[in-house]
Design a protein around this motif. Sequence first.
Motif, PDB file in Angstrom:
ATOM      1  N   ASN A  33       0.819  -1.214   0.000  1.00 58.94           N
ATOM      2  CA  ASN A  33       0.000   0.000   0.000  1.00 58.94           C
ATOM      3  C   ASN A  33       0.853   1.264   0.000  1.00 58.94           C
ATOM      4  O   ASN A  33       0.436   2.289  -0.534  1.00 58.94           O
ATOM      5  CB  ASN A  33      -0.999  -0.023   1.159  1.00 58.94           C
ATOM      6  N   TYR A  44       1.576   1.628  -3.603  1.00 55.72           N
ATOM      7  CA  TYR A  44       0.401   2.200  -4.273  1.00 55.72           C
ATOM      8  C   TYR A  44       0.308   3.711  -4.028  1.00 55.72           C
ATOM      9  O   TYR A  44      -0.042   4.463  -4.938  1.00 55.72           O
ATOM     10  CB  TYR A  44      -0.864   1.501  -3.781  1.00 55.72           C
ATOM     11  N   MET A  94       2.753   1.368 -10.769  1.00 53.42           N
ATOM     12  CA  MET A  94       1.471   0.656 -10.785  1.00 53.42           C
ATOM     13  C   MET A  94       1.661  -0.786 -11.258  1.00 53.42           C
ATOM     14  O   MET A  94       1.033  -1.704 -10.735  1.00 53.42           O
ATOM     15  CB  MET A  94       0.468   1.373 -11.685  1.00 53.42           C
ATOM     16  N   TYR A 152       3.209  -2.635  -8.374  1.00 52.33           N
ATOM     17  CA  TYR A 152       2.152  -2.812  -7.376  1.00 52.33           C
ATOM     18  C   TYR A 152       1.238  -3.977  -7.760  1.00 52.33           C
ATOM     19  O   TYR A 152       0.912  -4.830  -6.921  1.00 52.33           O
ATOM     20  CB  TYR A 152       1.350  -1.525  -7.226  1.00 52.33           C
ATOM     21  N   TRP A 158       0.622  -7.157  -5.507  1.00 49.42           N
ATOM     22  CA  TRP A 158      -0.735  -7.348  -5.000  1.00 49.42           C
ATOM     23  C   TRP A 158      -1.241  -8.754  -5.332  1.00 49.42           C
ATOM     24  O   TRP A 158      -1.850  -9.419  -4.499  1.00 49.42           O
ATOM     25  CB  TRP A 158      -1.645  -6.274  -5.584  1.00 49.42           C
ATOM     26  N   LYS A 187      -6.077  -1.470   2.763  1.00 50.32           N
ATOM     27  CA  LYS A 187      -6.042  -0.462   1.699  1.00 50.32           C
ATOM     28  C   LYS A 187      -6.088   0.957   2.280  1.00 50.32           C
ATOM     29  O   LYS A 187      -5.551   1.878   1.687  1.00 50.32           O
ATOM     30  CB  LYS A 187      -7.204  -0.641   0.719  1.00 50.32           C
ATOM     31  N   SER A 222      -2.967   3.218   2.560  1.00 52.08           N
ATOM     32  CA  SER A 222      -2.460   4.021   1.436  1.00 52.08           C
ATOM     33  C   SER A 222      -2.916   5.469   1.564  1.00 52.08           C
ATOM     34  O   SER A 222      -2.180   6.387   1.203  1.00 52.08           O
ATOM     35  CB  SER A 222      -2.871   3.417   0.094  1.00 52.08           C
TER      36      SER A 222
END
Length: 111
Positions: A14, A17, A48, A51, A55, A71, A74
């Motif tokens: 996170n 992110y 991204m 990430y 993820w 989440k 973040s």
Amino acid sequence: MTKFSTYASLIGVNLLYACVTLFTKYAAQHAYLSKSYWLGLCGAIGIMGAYALCWQQILKRVELSMAYMFKGTSLIFVMLLAWVLFGEQITLYNIIGACVIMIGIALYAKE
């Protein structure tokens, strides 16, 4: 995966992110299609991608409800990094919201 490594992975991904938002903010501060704009945009896309890969690996090992509970971290990372890097204000309401997020995560993780 131990509980500690699970939580550390969720927090780390996170944070990654949150960095996407920083690169898009950087890009937005520069002239459209300038070199700096593209640097920020490409940085955001690259992070991204990293990430997304991380993820997916976490979701293999962690329940979806657990993963999404984290989440909210973040949002806290974005708030803190925007303050440090862009000089944005942190208000009392931001602090209260961050505390609510952390309390929610702590209550969920306590199970």
